[in-house]
Design a protein around this motif. Structure first.
Motif, mmCIF file in Angstrom:
data_model
loop_
_atom_site.group_PDB
_atom_site.id
_atom_site.type_symbol
_atom_site.label_atom_id
_atom_site.label_comp_id
_atom_site.label_asym_id
_atom_site.label_seq_id
_atom_site.Cartn_x
_atom_site.Cartn_y
_atom_site.Cartn_z
ATOM 1 N N THR A 263 13.175 -27.248 1.081
ATOM 2 C CA THR A 263 13.065 -28.573 1.133
ATOM 3 C C THR A 263 14.136 -29.509 1.211
ATOM 4 O OG1 THR A 263 11.275 -28.441 -0.641
ATOM 5 C CG2 THR A 263 12.211 -30.590 -0.299
ATOM 6 N N ASN A 264 15.240 -28.982 0.541
ATOM 7 C CA ASN A 264 16.622 -29.859 0.827
ATOM 8 C C ASN A 264 17.116 -29.427 2.315
ATOM 9 O OD1 ASN A 264 16.285 -30.801 -1.562
ATOM 10 N ND2 ASN A 264 17.728 -29.696 -2.816
ATOM 11 N N TYR A 265 16.901 -28.491 2.795
ATOM 12 C CA TYR A 265 17.501 -27.937 4.068
ATOM 13 C C TYR A 265 16.885 -28.678 5.056
ATOM 14 C CZ TYR A 265 18.441 -24.553 7.977
ATOM 15 O OH TYR A 265 18.929 -23.849 8.943
ATOM 16 N N GLU A 266 15.277 -28.815 4.901
ATOM 17 C CA GLU A 266 14.529 -29.490 6.205
ATOM 18 C C GLU A 266 14.904 -30.925 5.938
ATOM 19 O OE1 GLU A 266 12.902 -28.393 8.569
ATOM 20 O OE2 GLU A 266 12.975 -26.136 7.863
ATOM 21 N N ASN A 267 15.147 -31.394 4.953
ATOM 22 C CA ASN A 267 15.374 -32.924 4.633
ATOM 23 C C ASN A 267 16.601 -33.191 5.397
ATOM 24 O OD1 ASN A 267 13.145 -33.459 3.039
ATOM 25 N ND2 ASN A 267 13.959 -33.441 1.212
ATOM 26 N N LEU A 268 17.601 -32.477 5.102
ATOM 27 C CA LEU A 268 19.090 -32.524 5.829
ATOM 28 C C LEU A 268 19.017 -32.415 7.462
ATOM 29 C CD1 LEU A 268 21.710 -33.246 5.293
ATOM 30 C CD2 LEU A 268 22.598 -31.030 4.791
ATOM 31 N N LYS A 269 17.972 -31.340 7.704
ATOM 32 C CA LYS A 269 17.964 -31.328 9.205
ATOM 33 C C LYS A 269 17.535 -32.401 9.812
ATOM 34 C CE LYS A 269 15.813 -27.282 9.617
ATOM 35 N NZ LYS A 269 15.377 -26.015 10.104
ATOM 36 N N ASN A 270 16.351 -32.925 9.327
ATOM 37 C CA ASN A 270 15.574 -34.336 9.784
ATOM 38 C C ASN A 270 16.667 -35.357 9.726
ATOM 39 O OD1 ASN A 270 13.239 -33.039 9.988
ATOM 40 N ND2 ASN A 270 12.434 -33.656 7.977
ATOM 41 N N GLN A 271 17.450 -35.616 8.521
ATOM 42 C CA GLN A 271 18.599 -36.912 8.551
ATOM 43 C C GLN A 271 19.643 -36.679 9.845
ATOM 44 O OE1 GLN A 271 20.183 -38.062 4.855
ATOM 45 N NE2 GLN A 271 18.768 -36.236 3.992
ATOM 46 N N LEU A 272 19.856 -35.247 10.002
ATOM 47 C CA LEU A 272 20.904 -35.274 11.194
ATOM 48 C C LEU A 272 20.262 -34.816 12.314
ATOM 49 C CD1 LEU A 272 23.257 -32.874 9.172
ATOM 50 C CD2 LEU A 272 23.728 -35.014 9.814
ATOM 51 N N SER A 273 18.713 -34.921 12.723
ATOM 52 C CA SER A 273 18.188 -34.778 13.833
ATOM 53 C C SER A 273 18.405 -33.278 14.456
ATOM 54 C CB SER A 273 18.552 -35.871 14.824
ATOM 55 O OG SER A 273 18.004 -37.141 14.385
ATOM 56 N N ILE A 274 18.575 -32.525 13.677
ATOM 57 C CA ILE A 274 18.880 -31.154 14.137
ATOM 58 C C ILE A 274 17.444 -30.397 14.223
ATOM 59 C CG2 ILE A 274 19.823 -28.704 13.358
ATOM 60 C CD1 ILE A 274 21.957 -30.533 12.077
ATOM 61 N N LYS A 275 17.143 -29.563 15.360
ATOM 62 C CA LYS A 275 16.008 -28.837 15.665
ATOM 63 C C LYS A 275 16.148 -27.315 15.703
ATOM 64 C CE LYS A 275 13.667 -32.663 16.749
ATOM 65 N NZ LYS A 275 12.836 -33.191 15.624
ATOM 66 N N THR A 276 15.332 -26.816 15.221
ATOM 67 C CA THR A 276 15.225 -25.019 14.972
ATOM 68 C C THR A 276 14.836 -24.622 16.132
ATOM 69 O OG1 THR A 276 15.592 -25.387 12.593
ATOM 70 C CG2 THR A 276 15.161 -23.065 13.451
#
Length: 295
Positions: A263-276
């Motif tokens: 959850t926290n990892y995905e939230n931070l990725k979204n905030q930083l616009s990082i795609k996997t």
């Protein structure tokens, strides 16, 4: 501490020869080519970090820690704790007396005591990780240092030093060398994986950008959850075009799930616009690296 806009970014990378650090170094060189990188490894020793105490705009990528595997057959619990404490004290002094404005330190999914070996053999390691999480948080709060601690479960990516010790890379090597994939485990265990290039991108961008309000973050970096059989079949499909070329002798007992909460990892990725990348594309990157350097 505030960033000095007139100075370059300075990244100090400990354990710089290790595969986690190599992914960070690769990201910095590719995406922040003007930044300075100062590498610390066994050649110059961890204490050499004190040479950089007067630098401005310092970000510490700290990947030196006493590995849990040493508890099995190399050093005693006492020696493990002594070595861990020595390393921690060096970094504590540096963070307190330097111009560091951002710090990354990896913890471990073992702190959740999910596996039997985390409850027994690895317990001193997981307890030490919890202690260091707390200590780094206190030091960084006191010195106004931005801090990110990922609790890594399992990882995948290029630059690995010992590919035979990890399921994905060992499956790849066997498929390329022997035309088959063999699962040695008696249980079809499930693991959380993070893709190291993605983790590197996340950490670096979190540390250098000012648009994240939380200055101290602890998270589980989880890109995928896969069982051993799912991993082996993916490798067999990639290199052998036949997932049936996987052999195992599962006894369907004592299945362990070494998995985290994304959850926290995905939230931070979204905030930083990082795609996997999808897992197949990640697998191709690791596959090509192993073919180049180990086949």
């Amino acid at each position: 501490m505030e960033k000095n806009k007139n100075n370059k970014l300075n990244f100090i990378v400990t354990g710089s020869n290790g595969w986690i650090s190599q992914n960070f170094i690769s990201y910095i060189k590719t995406n922040l080519p003007e930044a300075n990188i100062f590498e610390i490894n066994r050649e110059n020793g961890l204490s050499s970090i004190n040479e950089y105490s007067n630098l401005e705009n310092v970000f510490l990528i700290h990947n030196v820690f006493t590995r849990a595997e040493y508890l099995i057959n190399k050093i005693s619990k006492f020696e493990f704790l002594k070595k861990s404490e020595e390393q921690f004290k060096i970094i504590e002094r540096f963070l307190t007396n330097s111009n560091t404005i951002g710090c990354y330190y990896p913890s471990s999914g073992s702190i959740y005591k999910l596996r039997e070996k985390d409850k027994t053999v690895y317990k001193p390691y997981s307890d030490q990780k919890l202690l260091e999480e707390k200590s780094y948080s206190e030091i960084c709060e006191k010195n106004n240092i931005k801090l990110i601690i990922p609790r890594i479960f399992s990882s995948v990516g290029p630059y690995m030093n010992n590919p035979t010790k990890f399921p994905i890379s060992s499956f790849i090597l066997e498929s390329l060398n022997d035309g088959k994939v063999t699962i040695q485990s008696k249980s079809n265990n499930v693991y959380s994986f993070c893709f190291l290039p993605t983790l590197s991108e996340l950490v670096i961008n979190y540390l250098i950008k000012d648009n994240i309000s939380d200055n101290r973050i602890i998270l589980d970096p989880v890109d995928y959850n896969f069982s051993l059989l799912e991993i082996a079949e993916s490798v067999a499909e990639l290199n052998l075009n036949n997932k049936l070329k996987v052999s195992h002798q599962f006894d369907n007992s004592d299945i362990e799930k070494y998995v985290g909460d994304s959850t926290n990892y995905e939230n931070l990725k979204n905030q930083l616009s990082i795609k996997t990348l999808n897992f197949k594309d990640q697998l191709i990157i690791v596959n090509e690296y192993l073919k180049k350097y180990y086949i």
